[in-house]
Design a protein around this motif. Sequence first.
Motif, PDB file in Angstrom:
ATOM      1  N   CYS A  45       0.840  -1.209   0.000  1.00  0.00           N
ATOM      2  CA  CYS A  45       0.000   0.000   0.000  1.00  0.00           C
ATOM      3  C   CYS A  45       0.875   1.259   0.000  1.00  0.00           C
ATOM      4  O   CYS A  45       0.610   2.217  -0.743  1.00  0.00           O
ATOM      5  CB  CYS A  45      -0.921   0.020   1.226  1.00  0.00           C
ATOM      6  SG  CYS A  45      -2.310  -1.119   1.127  1.00  0.00           S
ATOM      7  N   VAL A  46       1.908   1.239   0.838  1.00  0.00           N
ATOM      8  CA  VAL A  46       2.809   2.395   0.919  1.00  0.00           C
ATOM      9  C   VAL A  46       3.545   2.588  -0.412  1.00  0.00           C
ATOM     10  O   VAL A  46       3.689   3.715  -0.911  1.00  0.00           O
ATOM     11  CB  VAL A  46       3.792   2.196   2.107  1.00  0.00           C
ATOM     12  CG1 VAL A  46       4.946   3.182   2.053  1.00  0.00           C
ATOM     13  CG2 VAL A  46       3.035   2.300   3.431  1.00  0.00           C
ATOM     14  N   VAL A  47       3.982   1.496  -1.001  1.00  0.00           N
ATOM     15  CA  VAL A  47       4.700   1.561  -2.288  1.00  0.00           C
ATOM     16  C   VAL A  47       3.785   2.126  -3.380  1.00  0.00           C
ATOM     17  O   VAL A  47       4.191   2.997  -4.165  1.00  0.00           O
ATOM     18  CB  VAL A  47       5.226   0.154  -2.669  1.00  0.00           C
ATOM     19  CG1 VAL A  47       5.690   0.102  -4.119  1.00  0.00           C
ATOM     20  CG2 VAL A  47       6.366  -0.256  -1.736  1.00  0.00           C
ATOM     21  N   ILE A  48       2.546   1.647  -3.421  1.00  0.00           N
ATOM     22  CA  ILE A  48       1.605   2.130  -4.445  1.00  0.00           C
ATOM     23  C   ILE A  48       1.296   3.616  -4.211  1.00  0.00           C
ATOM     24  O   ILE A  48       1.227   4.405  -5.160  1.00  0.00           O
ATOM     25  CB  ILE A  48       0.312   1.286  -4.447  1.00  0.00           C
ATOM     26  CG1 ILE A  48       0.610  -0.138  -4.921  1.00  0.00           C
ATOM     27  CG2 ILE A  48      -0.762   1.925  -5.331  1.00  0.00           C
ATOM     28  CD1 ILE A  48      -0.547  -1.120  -4.747  1.00  0.00           C
ATOM     29  N   ALA A  49       1.140   3.994  -2.926  1.00  0.00           N
ATOM     30  CA  ALA A  49       0.865   5.406  -2.613  1.00  0.00           C
ATOM     31  C   ALA A  49       1.995   6.294  -3.130  1.00  0.00           C
ATOM     32  O   ALA A  49       1.753   7.348  -3.745  1.00  0.00           O
ATOM     33  CB  ALA A  49       0.697   5.584  -1.103  1.00  0.00           C
ATOM     34  N   ARG A  50       3.227   5.874  -2.894  1.00  0.00           N
ATOM     35  CA  ARG A  50       4.373   6.688  -3.345  1.00  0.00           C
ATOM     36  C   ARG A  50       4.489   6.683  -4.862  1.00  0.00           C
ATOM     37  O   ARG A  50       4.793   7.713  -5.475  1.00  0.00           O
ATOM     38  CB  ARG A  50       5.662   6.168  -2.703  1.00  0.00           C
ATOM     39  CG  ARG A  50       5.746   6.531  -1.227  1.00  0.00           C
ATOM     40  CD  ARG A  50       7.000   5.962  -0.594  1.00  0.00           C
ATOM     41  NE  ARG A  50       7.164   6.437   0.782  1.00  0.00           N
ATOM     42  CZ  ARG A  50       7.735   5.742   1.744  1.00  0.00           C
ATOM     43  NH1 ARG A  50       8.213   4.530   1.508  1.00  0.00           N
ATOM     44  NH2 ARG A  50       7.855   6.255   2.952  1.00  0.00           N
ATOM     45  N   ALA A  51       4.229   5.511  -5.460  1.00  0.00           N
ATOM     46  CA  ALA A  51       4.318   5.432  -6.923  1.00  0.00           C
ATOM     47  C   ALA A  51       3.271   6.326  -7.574  1.00  0.00           C
ATOM     48  O   ALA A  51       3.546   7.009  -8.570  1.00  0.00           O
ATOM     49  CB  ALA A  51       4.137   3.982  -7.376  1.00  0.00           C
TER      50      ALA A  51
END
Length: 410
Positions: free
Chosen positions: A127-133
Motif C-alpha cells: 500500500c505504501v509503495v503504491i501510494a508513493r508510486a
Amino acid sequence: MNENRLSHDALLRARAVQVIPGGMWGHQNAARLPAVYPQYFSRAQGCRLWDADGREYIDFMCAWGPMVLGYNDPDVEAAAATQRRLGDGLNGPTERLVELAELVVDTVLHADWAMFQKNGTDATTLCVVIARAATAKRKILVAEGAYHGAIPWCNPYPLGSTPEDRLHVLKFDYNDVASLETAATRAGDDLAGVIVSAFKHDFGKAHVLPTADFARAVRLLCDRAGAAMIVDDVRAGFRLHMGGSWEAVGVRPDLSAWSKAIANGRALAMVAGNDRFRAAAAEVFTTGSFWTAAVPMAAAIATIRKLKATGAIAHMRAMGQRLRDGLDRQASTHGLALRQSGPPQMPVVLFEDDADKAKGWLFCTEALKRGVFMHAAHTMFLSAAHGEADIDRALEATDAAMAVVARAYG
Ligand code: PMP
C-alpha cells in the motif's frame, strides 16, 4: 501429567534453542508470556486447540486472528483439498485468482481491484509503495503506537533498522485531528499517504474505535493533498464489516491491506484499491514466489462466501458480548474493576490499576490452567465456531480465575 517428567513442550523448547536463535522469534515466542503458557501446539478443531502435551483449550486468540470460521472448517478444508488435488504453486496463477479478485471487488465496498500476497506486512508495505508510486511523493503518516508489520519502515522494535528506513514516516495520534494536521504540515507538499488501523488496537492499551470526525478528517486531508488514504484492515478485516472496517464510520479508503482472517488460517494477504490507484498498482514491480498459490485462494473464496452466507460477523459480535457481559458480572461479584474495550468480537480485557499487567496475567494464567486461552495485553478474537456453550464453559473458568485475582489483590 507426571510433574517429575519434563513435558513434551519443555523437551521441544530444549531442542529448539539448539537450532533456532533464541528458541523462537517474534510475537509468538512463549518467552513473552507467563511460564505456564505452552509454546507448542499439536492440533485444533472448531474453537478448541490442544497443546503439545495434549491439554485442551477454548481459544480466544484464534491463531492471533486468522482463524475466523473455526479451525478445520469443513467447507474451507473441502475447497482447499479439491484445489490441492489440482495444483497449488504452479508457473503462474490458476482461475482461482480471478474468481477471488471478483469476489473481493463484489464484497469490499471501496475496491475496484485486488492483488494478493502472503503476510499482512506484504500488504501494508505494498500500500505504501503504491501510494508513493501514484503520487511521486515520499511522506507517510503513521499513528503513534500502531502496528503495521515487522519490517524496517514500521517495525516497532528498531534493532536492525536504520533511522533512514523511517526517514519519510511521520507520526500522529490516532483519533486526534489536530495532531494529524500537524504531521501533514510537516510533510508539506511531499505527502504520499496516511495509514490508519481499522481501530486503535495498540498492544497493552485499551482499544478505541475511530471517531467519525477523525475518519472524515483523514479522508479530507488525503483528498486535499492528493495523497492515498490507507486502512490497515489486517487485524480486523472480515470481523467487523464484510465491506471493510471503516464502513462503520462511513469513510472509504483508497487502499486497504488485509491478511489474517481472509483465508481462515491459510497464508494469504491482499491489497484492495480503487480506480485512482489502479495505474500505479499495475506499474510497481511487486511479487513473491508463493503469492499466486492456488490452495490459499480456494480457501479464501470458501471463507468469504461462508462468512457472508452465515452472517458470521453478527454471531461473533453476539458471542463476544456474551463473554464481555459475563466477565463484567464476575468482576463486580469479586469486587474487581475491569476495563473491557474494543469491538466485542475483538476484545481486550484490562484490569484497573494494573500498569504492569500483574493482575491481567494472573487472571489469564488461572484461566489457562482451567482450559481457556486468553491474552492480557493483545487483541483477542472470537470466531464463528464459538457457541454459547463454549462461552459459558469459558466463563466458569474465568469466574474461578477472577476469584484468585480477588484473593491476591482484593
Ligand atoms: N497490520 C496489523 C494491524 C496487524 O495486526 C498485523 C499483524 N499482527 C500486521 C499488520 C502484520 O501482519 P503479518 O504479521 O501477517 O505480516
